[in-house]
Design a protein around this motif. Structure first.
Motif, PDB file in Angstrom:
ATOM      1  N   UNK A  72     -56.230   6.131 -31.790  1.00 56.12           N
ATOM      2  CA  UNK A  72     -56.084   4.869 -31.061  1.00 56.12           C
ATOM      3  C   UNK A  72     -55.050   5.011 -29.949  1.00 56.12           C
ATOM      4  N   UNK A  73     -53.957   5.721 -30.233  1.00 53.33           N
ATOM      5  CA  UNK A  73     -52.924   5.913 -29.224  1.00 53.33           C
ATOM      6  C   UNK A  73     -53.454   6.773 -28.082  1.00 53.33           C
TER       7      UNK A  73
ATOM      8  N   UNK B 291     -61.987  11.428 -32.995  1.00 56.66           N
ATOM      9  CA  UNK B 291     -62.419  10.085 -32.628  1.00 56.66           C
ATOM     10  C   UNK B 291     -63.457   9.609 -33.642  1.00 56.66           C
ATOM     11  N   UNK B 292     -63.658   8.302 -33.766  1.00 57.58           N
ATOM     12  CA  UNK B 292     -64.675   7.810 -34.702  1.00 57.58           C
ATOM     13  C   UNK B 292     -66.035   8.446 -34.416  1.00 57.58           C
TER      14      UNK B 292
ATOM     15  N   UNK C 121     -67.558   0.715 -28.860  1.00 62.48           N
ATOM     16  CA  UNK C 121     -66.699  -0.468 -28.743  1.00 62.48           C
ATOM     17  C   UNK C 121     -65.281  -0.079 -28.344  1.00 62.48           C
ATOM     18  N   UNK C 122     -64.768   0.976 -28.981  1.00 63.98           N
ATOM     19  CA  UNK C 122     -63.384   1.393 -28.727  1.00 63.98           C
ATOM     20  C   UNK C 122     -63.213   1.917 -27.302  1.00 63.98           C
TER      21      UNK C 122
ATOM     22  N   UNK D  33     -61.570  -0.208 -23.457  1.00 60.09           N
ATOM     23  CA  UNK D  33     -60.483   0.386 -22.676  1.00 60.09           C
ATOM     24  C   UNK D  33     -60.965   0.894 -21.309  1.00 60.09           C
ATOM     25  N   UNK D  34     -62.216   0.630 -20.985  1.00 60.15           N
ATOM     26  CA  UNK D  34     -62.755   1.082 -19.709  1.00 60.15           C
ATOM     27  C   UNK D  34     -62.990   2.572 -19.639  1.00 60.15           C
ATOM     28  N   UNK D  35     -63.296   3.189 -20.784  1.00 56.93           N
ATOM     29  CA  UNK D  35     -63.493   4.631 -20.853  1.00 56.93           C
ATOM     30  C   UNK D  35     -64.956   4.974 -21.109  1.00 56.93           C
TER      31      UNK D  35
END
Length: 310
Positions: free
Chosen positions: A34-35, A56-57, A65-66, A70-72
Motif C-alpha cells: 500500500x505504501x 501486489x494483490x 481498484x487499488x 491512485x491514478x496508476x
C-alpha cells in the motif's frame, strides 16, 4: 496520436517496486504494498510494473481498484525463467508464467518482462552452474524462449521482452547481440535495462542504434562507475553489489540517460521506460525522495509529465 505529435510523447515513464527496495513477494525489510502504491503516485508516476508476483494483490478486481484509485496503470508483469535447461523445465516454467500472464492481461498491460535465471546465487555468491552455456544449452535458450513468446502471445495476447541481467547468461554485449541474432524478431523482443547493460560493459545507445527494431521496452537505471570497478575487481555477486550501492540515483552514474532517451525517441515507436533503481535492502524512507528527484530529472530530459497525451 497524430503523425505530427512530438516523438517524445511516445516515451511513457513509469516506476516499479524495485525502486522501493522490493525484490520478493514477502519480506519484512520491504515497504508494504500500500505504501509503495501511495508513494509511486505521489512521486509523479502514472505507470507501474507488477514486481515480484504476490507482492501486489493478485486478485485482478482488487488490484484494479487499488491502482485506479491512485491514478496508476500497469505496464508489465515479470517472470523468471531457466529455459536453457531445455524442454524438461517447460511445464514448471509455464506454471509460473501462466498466473503472472493472466494477471498482467487482466490489468490491461501488453508486456511480459522475461528475466533469465542466475548462474550464481545473488545473495550467497554460490556458483550454481557454469557462467558460459554449452552450444546445446544456448540452443535450448533460444528455441524455448521463442516457444514462450509464441505461447504467451497466442494464449494471453502479450509480448515478451527479454531482460539482459547481471549474473545471467544474457548479460554482455556479446551475449545480448548473439541472443538477438539467434531469435525470431516476431516472437522475441528486448527489454533493455540501461543499468544492467552498463554493469556488464555494454553501450545502450549503440545497442539501440544497431538493434532498434528489436527494442520493445526500456528500464532506466544507472551504475556508479567507482563501485562497479570494485565489484568487478573483487568478483562480487549482484546482490551484494546492490547492497554496496552499485545502482545509483540519476544523473550521478552511467550511462547518461539523455542520449539513451534521444536514441529511443529516434526510433519513433511507442515505448515504456520504467525506472528501476535496485536498492535491496533499503531504509523505507529512502525511495520516495529519490523517486521525486528522478521523475523531475527525467522531465528535464524531455519525457512527458503526468497527464501528457501519449
Amino acid at each position: 496520436m497524430t503523425p505530427s505529435a512530438p516523438s517524445s510523447a511516445r516515451i511513457r515513464i513509469g516506476s516499479a517496486p524495485d525502486s522501493w527496495g522490493v525484490w520478493f513477494p514477502d519480506d519484512p525489510r520491504q515497504v508494504p504494498w500500500q505504501r509503495f502504491l501511495d508513494e509511486v503516485a505521489e512521486a509523479g508516476y502514472e505507470w507501474i510494473e507488477l514486481g515480484p508476483y504476490g507482492y501486489l494483490p493478485t486478485d485482478p478486481a482488487r488490484l484494479a481498484d487499488e491502482t485506479r484509485s491512485r491514478g496508476l496503470t500497469v505496464s508489465a508483469g515479470t517472470v523468471f525463467t531457466g529455459l536453457h535447461h531445455g524442454p524438461e523445465v517447460w511445464d514448471r516454467t509455464w506454471a509460473h508464467v501462466a498466473d503472472i500472464a493472466e494477471l498482467t492481461r487482466a490489468m490491461g498491460a501488453e508486456h511480459l518482462v522475461v528475466i533469465p535465471s542466475f548462474w550464481r546465487d545473488d545473495k550467497t555468491g554460490e556458483v550454481l552452474e557454469d557462467r558460459t552455456l554449452t552450444p546445446a544449452q544456448w540452443r535450448n535458450l533460444t528455441v524455448q524462449t521463442e516457444r514462450l513468446g509464441r505461447e504467451v502471445r497466442e494464449r494471453y495476447g502479450l509480448r515478451i521482452v527479454v531482460h539482459p541481467h547481471a549474473d545471467t547468461h544474457i548479460d554482455s554485449e556479446e551475449n545480448v547481440t548473439r541472443f538477438l541474432d539467434d531469435t525470431d524478431p516476431s516472437l522475441v523482443s528486448l527489454c533493455l535495462d540501461t543499468g544492467h547493460y552498463a554493469y556488464c560493459g555494454g553501450d545502450s545507445v549503440k545497442l539501440i542504434e544497431t538493434y532498434g527494431e528489436r527494442l520493445g521496452y526500456l528500464h532506466l537505471k544507472q551504475v556508479d562507475p567507482e563501485i562497479l570497478a570494485a565489484v568487478v575487481a573483487d568478483e562480487i555477486p549482484f546482490g551484494p553489489a546492490v547492497a554496496r550501492g552499485v545502482m545509483c540515483e540519476p544523473p550521478g552514474g552511467v550511462p547518461a540517460l539523455e542520449p539513451v532517451l534521444a536514441a529511443a525517441r529516434a526510433l519513433d515507436v511507442d515505448l515504456f521506460a520504467i525506472v528501476e533503481q535496485d536498492m535491496y535492502p533499503c531504509d523505507p524512507d529512502k525511495p520516495l525522495p529519490i523517486a521525486r528527484r528522478t521523475r523531475a530529472f527525467l522531465r528535464s530530459c524531455g519525457t512527458p509529465g503526468p497527464g501528457t497525451a501519449v
